[in-house]
Design an enzyme around this catalytic site. Sequence first.
Site, PDB file in Angstrom:
ATOM      1  N   ASP A 107      -1.587   2.372   3.407  1.00  0.00           N
ATOM      2  CA  ASP A 107      -0.604   1.980   2.762  1.00  0.00           C
ATOM      3  C   ASP A 107       0.600   1.412   3.367  1.00  0.00           C
ATOM      4  O   ASP A 107       0.664   0.730   4.194  1.00  0.00           O
ATOM      5  CB  ASP A 107      -0.250   3.200   1.571  1.00  0.00           C
ATOM      6  CG  ASP A 107       0.996   2.738   0.618  1.00  0.00           C
ATOM      7  OD1 ASP A 107       0.329   2.200  -0.375  1.00  0.00           O
ATOM      8  OD2 ASP A 107       2.236   3.467   0.890  1.00  0.00           O
ATOM      9  N   HIS A 307      -7.420   3.488  -3.790  1.00  0.00           N
ATOM     10  CA  HIS A 307      -6.291   3.227  -2.860  1.00  0.00           C
ATOM     11  C   HIS A 307      -6.142   4.244  -1.675  1.00  0.00           C
ATOM     12  O   HIS A 307      -5.764   3.874  -0.667  1.00  0.00           O
ATOM     13  CB  HIS A 307      -4.797   3.340  -3.578  1.00  0.00           C
ATOM     14  CG  HIS A 307      -3.735   2.796  -2.633  1.00  0.00           C
ATOM     15  ND1 HIS A 307      -3.507   1.759  -1.902  1.00  0.00           N
ATOM     16  CD2 HIS A 307      -2.601   3.768  -2.266  1.00  0.00           C
ATOM     17  CE1 HIS A 307      -2.404   1.927  -1.399  1.00  0.00           C
ATOM     18  NE2 HIS A 307      -1.769   3.096  -1.388  1.00  0.00           N
TER      19      HIS A 307
END
Length: 330
Positions: A107, A307
């Site tokens: 991320d 994610h």
Amino acid sequence: MVHAVEQSRIEHSQVEVNGVRLHIAEQGQGPLVLLLHGFPESWYSWRHQFAPLAAAGYRVVAPDQRGYARSGRPTAVDAYTLPHLVGDVVGLIRALGAEQAVVVGHDWGAPVAWISAMLRPDVVRAVAGLSVPPRLPAGLVRLELSRRLYGDGFYQNYFQQPGVADAELARDLPSTFRRTLFFGSGDNPDQPAPWLIGEGQTLLDSIPEPKELPGWLTEQDIAAFAEDYAQHGEHAFTGPLNWYRNIDRNEELLAAFEGLGISVPALYVAGDRDLVSALHGVDRLVAALPGIAPKLFRSVILPGCGHWTQQERPAEVNAELLAFLDHLDG
């Protein structure tokens, strides 16, 4: 205790880097591997990587990056630019007594890792990015372009309002982590899709609390993240949100490095249900990886993964990291 057996050999300490106190979690001996978390996480997002990498002969260190969790929080918004964050990577490697490290980021940690490798290949001997591919030289697109593409409700634009997302995210920490971690996961049937806050909604209205947690996430995990953030009270998320408040500033500060690539060995791993994959142009960035990073070892897309790559698919991620490290060390 949270994952008592798995966490039993992880040591915790504080390191002063560039005037900021960083909390680090560490396990193992050998060549240094630095693990950089993303938003809204902490060192704990790497809980499944410590033991396998340490067992393979590596010194594994995961900091809470500046502004996050147990680490120090500079008060100035402009203390969270990418040059500051790359400086923390270089300073931390030096503070740990190493000359070089393999840097792995997920991320927001991925742009920090990619740009550290771009700017300091003498210190970053190899780089791996999870979820977010390299967009050089500054990581993310300008806010005005995001606004044109997705509207004011796009989460990165919403985060620009001083104090608004800060208060919403800090109000109920366990609920915040349940909502955000489920929303971005491959278990959410609505993924992949950009995070958009509808008109009249609050941030958390846009990501309802799940009826049950996915199999890779426990209430103990939620409690661990919440505990890491609890010490900062109503300002628990101000440091992390300040990273987003420097998106345009990063473009200005790093403009001189336009055209540089990544000269060290590289690895990219992402899920096919990651909300990042739904963002404009990400498919082109992934396709361009061999040109951006000519020493690319592998680009891997994990089916069904959302994610939270290293948390959702720890076995596959660990296998890819170990293969990459073995490749580096011959």
